[in-house]
Design an enzyme around this catalytic site. Structure first.
Site, short mmCIF file in Angstrom:
data_model
loop_
_atom_site.label_atom_id
_atom_site.label_comp_id
_atom_site.label_asym_id
_atom_site.label_seq_id
_atom_site.Cartn_x
_atom_site.Cartn_y
_atom_site.Cartn_z
N ARG A 1 -10.29 -6.57 -1.69
CA ARG A 1 -11.07 -7.12 -0.59
C ARG A 1 -12.31 -7.77 -1.17
NH1 ARG A 1 -7.09 -6.92 1.91
NH2 ARG A 1 -6.68 -5.95 3.95
N GLU B 1 -14.13 -14.62 3.97
CA GLU B 1 -13.03 -15.59 4.08
C GLU B 1 -12.72 -15.92 5.54
OE1 GLU B 1 -9.00 -13.10 3.44
OE2 GLU B 1 -10.32 -13.08 1.68
N HIS C 1 -6.02 -15.96 -0.63
CA HIS C 1 -5.49 -14.69 -0.11
C HIS C 1 -3.98 -14.79 0.09
CE1 HIS C 1 -6.72 -10.88 2.31
NE2 HIS C 1 -5.62 -10.68 1.61
#
Length: 336
Positions: A245, A274, A292
């Site tokens: 993360r 993000e 991601h």
């Protein structure tokens, strides 16, 4: 439409495990949410979704309703007993608020392991070998001009912060590369689980690792666990890889350390805010970054969807759940 089957509300349509979804419909009434905003969902959940038994969500569900925080959980009807999360990390869900309302949360930890570990090793090698500047040079038609030398992995120390499923899979993939692995967890692992890696303190991992891989969940205690002070303790020329993360690392501090060359390179799949990314970080050629996509493969997404839906099926037929989140294992045991 009324149905005698338990109502499972899908925040995202199933795209890969379609046959499993069709099987689930034999025991569940399913619908994909039509709400277009958080406010609209709050209205819908008091009306057309007032009898939901469970919610199926993915990491993309926030686009509709935002985080599953205490406010959202408060709006869920008393009939809602489960949230089936299609993913390993469940930090967007307020686990405490769910437990207080008697809602069990499950996640999908196993299916994400291989794909995430594969990407972590790709980012590790790419950052170590300075592939992003090399690719940029090629596209700019300067063909390697001004590209710094990379480094070989052999003999380097890899520090894994979080030796869970993914951390162990990364170690397994890195052993043939000649990397020496150390790790830090809250507690040392049994020898058989550590797979030959040495347990070290957090401080030692920071100061002695040539490469640091972030593999811990995001929580209040791990947010900005890696900040300016921690980066300053790292070896000059350290490489950082993050597939966990983004907010575990202070993104601005990482960008500054790249700029002053204390960090040699980073390989990143996740970001603090993000889809927004620190502007200074975006400009860094030595930052190898992808958006991601750690689990973004057809096979892995199908396994994740199937896993989350299998939790749903088990809840409906009264079988033991595959993976209630650790905080809810006691609550799940009482309900079975």
């Amino acid at each position: 439409m009324s149905s005698s089957k338990p109502f499972v509300l899908f925040f995202n349509p199933v795209s890969h495990a379609v046959s499993f979804y069709q099987q689930l419909q034999q025991v569940a009434h399913t619908e994909v949410v039509t709400s277009k905003s958080r406010e609209e969902f709050f209205k819908d959940v008091a009306d057309k979704y007032k009898n939901i038994f469970a919610i199926y969500r993915t990491s993309a569900s926030g686009a509709v309703a935002g985080k599953f925080n205490a406010e959202l959980i408060k709006h869920l009807p008393p009939s809602c007993k489960y949230i089936f999360h299609n993913g390993a990390g469940y930090d967007p869900i307020d686990i405490k608020a769910c437990a207080e309302k008697g809602i069990i949360v499950t996640n999908a930890p196993d299916p994400v392991t291989d794909a995430t570990a594969d990407l972590a090793v790709f980012l590790l090698l790419g950052a170590l070998r300075q592939l992003n500047p090399a690719i940029s040079s090629l596209r700019a038609k300067t063909f390697k001009t001004g590209v710094d030398f990379g480094h070989d992995p052999q003999g380097k120390t890899l520090g894994i912060l979080g030796m869970g499923r993914i951390g162990r899979a990364i170690k397994q993939r890195c052993d043939p590369l000649g990397l020496e692995t150390v790790y830090h967890n809250r507690n040392p692992l049994p020898v058989e689980q550590a797979a030959g890696a040495e347990y070290v303190s957090f401080e030692k991992l920071l100061t002695e690792s040539d490469i640091i891989s972030i593999n811990i969940p995001l929580s209040a205690s791990t947010k900005h666990l890696i900040g300016a002070a921690e980066i300053a303790k790292m070896k000059p020329g350290v490489v950082i890889v993050n597939t966990a993360r983004g907010a575990i690392i202070d993104e601005a501090a990482m960008a500054d350390a790249l700029e002053n060359n204390h960090i040699a390179a980073v390989g990143l799949d996740v970001y603090e805010r993000e889809p927004e990314i620190n502007e200074k970080l975006m400009k860094q050629r030595r930052a190898l970054m992808v958006p991601h996509v750690g689990t973004h493969t057809t096979e892995t997404l199908a396994k994740m969807e199937s896993w989350a839906m299998e939790n749903a099926r088990r809840a409906i037929v009264g079988e033991a759940l595959l993976s209630p989140v650790p905080e809810h294992q006691g609550l799940a045991a009482k309900m079975n």
